[in-house]
Design a protein around this motif. Structure first.
Motif, PDB file in Angstrom:
ATOM      1  N   TRP A  68       0.821  -1.201   0.000  1.00 34.60           N
ATOM      2  CA  TRP A  68       0.000   0.000   0.000  1.00 34.60           C
ATOM      3  C   TRP A  68       0.862   1.261   0.000  1.00 34.60           C
ATOM      4  N   LEU A  69       1.914   1.287   0.777  1.00 30.70           N
ATOM      5  CA  LEU A  69       2.786   2.466   0.844  1.00 30.70           C
ATOM      6  C   LEU A  69       3.453   2.760  -0.502  1.00 30.70           C
ATOM      7  N   PRO A  70       4.071   1.779  -1.174  1.00 38.12           N
ATOM      8  CA  PRO A  70       4.627   2.083  -2.502  1.00 38.12           C
ATOM      9  C   PRO A  70       3.553   2.500  -3.515  1.00 38.12           C
ATOM     10  N   ALA A  71       2.359   1.919  -3.406  1.00 37.71           N
ATOM     11  CA  ALA A  71       1.273   2.297  -4.316  1.00 37.71           C
ATOM     12  C   ALA A  71       0.866   3.747  -4.086  1.00 37.71           C
ATOM     13  N   ALA A  72       0.803   4.167  -2.831  1.00 40.11           N
ATOM     14  CA  ALA A  72       0.443   5.553  -2.515  1.00 40.11           C
ATOM     15  C   ALA A  72       1.514   6.517  -3.015  1.00 40.11           C
ATOM     16  N   ILE A  73       2.768   6.163  -2.818  1.00 41.86           N
ATOM     17  CA  ILE A  73       3.869   7.015  -3.287  1.00 41.86           C
ATOM     18  C   ILE A  73       3.850   7.105  -4.812  1.00 41.86           C
ATOM     19  N   TRP A  74       3.622   5.978  -5.462  1.00 41.63           N
ATOM     20  CA  TRP A  74       3.554   5.929  -6.919  1.00 41.63           C
ATOM     21  C   TRP A  74       2.418   6.821  -7.437  1.00 41.63           C
ATOM     22  N   ALA A  75       1.267   6.758  -6.787  1.00 48.63           N
ATOM     23  CA  ALA A  75       0.119   7.562  -7.216  1.00 48.63           C
ATOM     24  C   ALA A  75       0.379   9.059  -7.037  1.00 48.63           C
ATOM     25  N   VAL A  76       0.992   9.435  -5.933  1.00 47.93           N
ATOM     26  CA  VAL A  76       1.274  10.856  -5.689  1.00 47.93           C
ATOM     27  C   VAL A  76       2.307  11.375  -6.684  1.00 47.93           C
ATOM     28  N   ILE A  77       3.353  10.612  -6.928  1.00 47.05           N
ATOM     29  CA  ILE A  77       4.382  11.034  -7.883  1.00 47.05           C
ATOM     30  C   ILE A  77       3.791  11.126  -9.289  1.00 47.05           C
ATOM     31  N   SER A  78       2.962  10.170  -9.650  1.00 40.60           N
ATOM     32  CA  SER A  78       2.316  10.198 -10.961  1.00 40.60           C
ATOM     33  C   SER A  78       1.404  11.409 -11.103  1.00 40.60           C
TER      34      SER A  78
END
Length: 64
Positions: free
Chosen positions: A35-45
């Motif tokens: 979940w944490l990498p997915a959240a970081i990925w979404a914010v960066i995207s």
């Protein structure tokens, strides 16, 4: 939109029309560790998308 990207990363991709990316993000988001990498990925995207729109607007303004 940033809060949606943090708390519901796959929804963030869906709202921007990236269905395949949302599916991959959802699979990653299912696990607590992912979940944490997915959240970081979404914010960066999301930030990259905003920067691309800003740059396109600047380029269009410079061509006039």
């Amino acid at each position: 939109m940033t809060l949606i990207a943090i708390f519901f990363p796959c929804i963030s991709f869906l709202l921007r029309g990236k269905i395949f990316t949302a599916l991959i993000c959802f699979i990653l988001q299912i696990t607590l560790i992912g979940w944490l990498p997915a959240a970081i990925w979404a914010v960066i995207s999301l930030q990259n998308s905003r920067a691309d729109k800003r740059n396109a607007k600047l380029i269009k303004a410079m061509k006039k």
